[in-house]
Design an enzyme around this catalytic site. Structure first.
Site, PDB file in Angstrom:
ATOM      1  CE  LYS A 172      -1.798  -1.236   4.016  1.00  0.00           C
ATOM      2  NZ  LYS A 172      -1.538  -1.885   4.543  1.00  0.00           N
ATOM      3  CB  THR A 173       3.484   2.373   2.597  1.00  0.00           C
ATOM      4  OG1 THR A 173       2.710   2.678   3.275  1.00  0.00           O
ATOM      5  CG2 THR A 173       4.485   3.828   2.582  1.00  0.00           C
ATOM      6  CD  GLU A 199      -0.228   3.169   3.375  1.00  0.00           C
ATOM      7  OE1 GLU A 199      -0.371   2.017   4.215  1.00  0.00           O
ATOM      8  OE2 GLU A 199       0.316   4.208   3.535  1.00  0.00           O
TER       9      GLU A 199
END
Length: 474
Positions: A126-127, A170
């Site tokens: 995700k990051t 995010e």
């Protein structure tokens, strides 16, 4: 603590003065930065001093180290980290005074109000994917707002209040936060069981992602990496519900196929080919590893679908210099290179070891891993150990406890015992303070030392470099 999400989430400019409990964390600090940029009065506390607190103070926030009821001051709204306990004096004071108390997810939703939200979700990546997409959109002239779970190397920050209509966020599934947002575009990297201390079962975890589909705005879009079975199932579910969905990946089932993938040292190269005959690339990344290629491909497709120029987006991806704690180079001393990464799930470990092999070249791979959470280690500890078998030397620290109590039956020894290497190439080192010396003892010139984990293992890399600097290598 779990703070309930209110039925109505007010826009940030209607929250009054906002106090953050746990302001030093990645999630809350991002929201605070954006509120400060919009002229909202911000205060906050955290358990320890940090460079993040210093930066927020420099931006205009009133910050405190430690927690006390008086620090709530004349705030109108509290935003509370999930890591905060229910007996926190600031939380107790806020409830006693009848103040508005919000979880992190509602705080982020408040700053995203009236923006076109692009939410990046998934078990892993995700990051990095959020950061890649943000960098690409900036290069294409979009000037998005963003809130990321790590600091972008180019900007040195995890959040920005842009002038454009887009807000890239995010979207964390660990506590259900992603079920609060209303994205125009949802990007899902993968769906693989995790955070079962919260969700209970793999079925419930996957069900949360299916519920996330229902949060996509009418006429919105899902972009997902169909190389992952869980994400591929999500695409099928979305289409069955009438939601537009595009699959990305090397799979023949992908609407946008990743082709011509190659790796050289710290770089990766790929191109995209759509089923409609559109070709994009080659795109050259400054980060190694197949999982990062897939992250970048999903970001590129999302940007194209948002109507931005593919060439400009690709140039932005090529300029991406990384995110802190995601295969981050810490330095090199005495011919030993040291990297740090956030991997804490078996699949993430496999991906980062693959990437590290590309960087190591002819050198050996010496890995230190710190398991994160007792519950995760209990469920995935043996799989973590098997994944670490891709290294040449493995040092396992004890479990980083975070929000859970210790369990004498669940320690780093569970992971170390499952590593499929000869005994002399594996060590369980219970005290984190001793890990750096053990790594230096094992490392030789030409090797790559990689520290892995979501906890305090990140402090070990600099300690390794300091010991090497002192001439105590090998």
């Amino acid at each position: 603590m779990r703070v309930p999400v209110p039925d109505e989430i007010l826009p940030a400019d209607r929250l009054g003065a906002v106090h953050f409990v746990g302001i030093g964390g990645a999630g809350l600090s991002a929201i605070a930065r954006i509120m400060l940029a919009r002229g909202i009065r911000v205060s906050g506390s955290d358990g320890a001093a940090s460079s993040t607190l210093d930066a927020l103070a420099a931006a205009g926030a009133t910050t405190y180290v430690g927690h006390a009821a008086a620090q709530v001051g004349d705030a109108d709204t509290l935003v509370v980290s999930t890591a905060v306990r229910e007996d926190n004096p600031e939380v107790v004071e806020a409830y006693a005074r009848g103040l508005r108390v919000l979880p992190r997810s509602a705080g982020l939703a408040a700053v995203m109000a009236d923006r076109d939200v692009v939410a990046v979700a998934g078990t892993h990546g995700k990051t990095t994917t959020t950061s890649l997409l943000t960098t690409a959109l900036v290069a294409a002239g979009a000037d998005p707002s963003y809130a990321v779970g790590g600091e972008l190397a180019q900007t040195g920050t995890n959040a920005h209040d842009g002038a454009g209509a887009l807000f890239v966020a995010e979207a964390d599934e660990s506590d259900g936060a992603f079920l609060v947002y209303r994205p125009r575009v949802a990007v899902v990297t993968n769906v693989e069981a995790d955070h079962l201390d919260v969700w209970g079962t793999e079925e419930a975890y996957r069900g949360a992602f299916e519920e996330f589909l229902g949060r996509i705005e009418p006429g919105g879009l899902l972009v997902a990496c169909v190389d992952d079975p869980g994400a591929a199932d999500l695409v099928a579910t979305a289409r069955a519900r009438g939601i537009r969905a595009l699959g990305v990946g090397e799979s023949d089932e992908a609407d946008w196929r990743v082709v011509d993938v190659s790796f050289a040292g710290t770089t990766s190269t790929f191109s995209l080919a759509s089923t409609g005959g559109v070709e994009v690339g080659p795109v050259r990344l400054q980060i190694p590893g197949r999982h990062y290629v897939l992250d970048a491909a999903a970001a590129l497709v999302a940007g194209i679908e948002l109507g931005l120029d593919a060439e400009a987006l690709s140039a932005g991806l090529a300029s991406f210099a990384g995110t802190r704690r995601r295969m981050e180079s810490k330095g090199e001393v005495a011919g030993v290179r040291v990297y740090d990464s956030y991997a804490h799930h078996p699949q993430e470990i496999l991906g980062d070891l693959q990437a590290a092999r590309s960087v190591a070249g002819d050198g050996r791979l010496v890995v230190a891993f710190q398991p994160h959470l007792v519950s995760r280690t209990r469920i995935f500890g043996e799989a973590m150990g098997r994944a670490l078998g891709g290294a040449d030397e493995v040092v396992v620290a004890d479990v980083y406890l975070a929000r859970e109590a210790a369990d004498p039956d669940v320690t780093g020894a569970l992971v170390a015992g499952a590593v499929p290497l000869a005994e002399e190439h594996v060590a369980f080192v219970p005290e984190l303070a001793d890990v750096a010396a053990e790594l230096v003892r094992r490392a030789r010139p030409g090797d790559l030392v990689l520290t892995l984990g979501a906890g305090s293992i990140t402090d070990v890399g600099p300690a390794v470099l300091a010991l090497l600097e002192g001439g105590r290598a090998g």
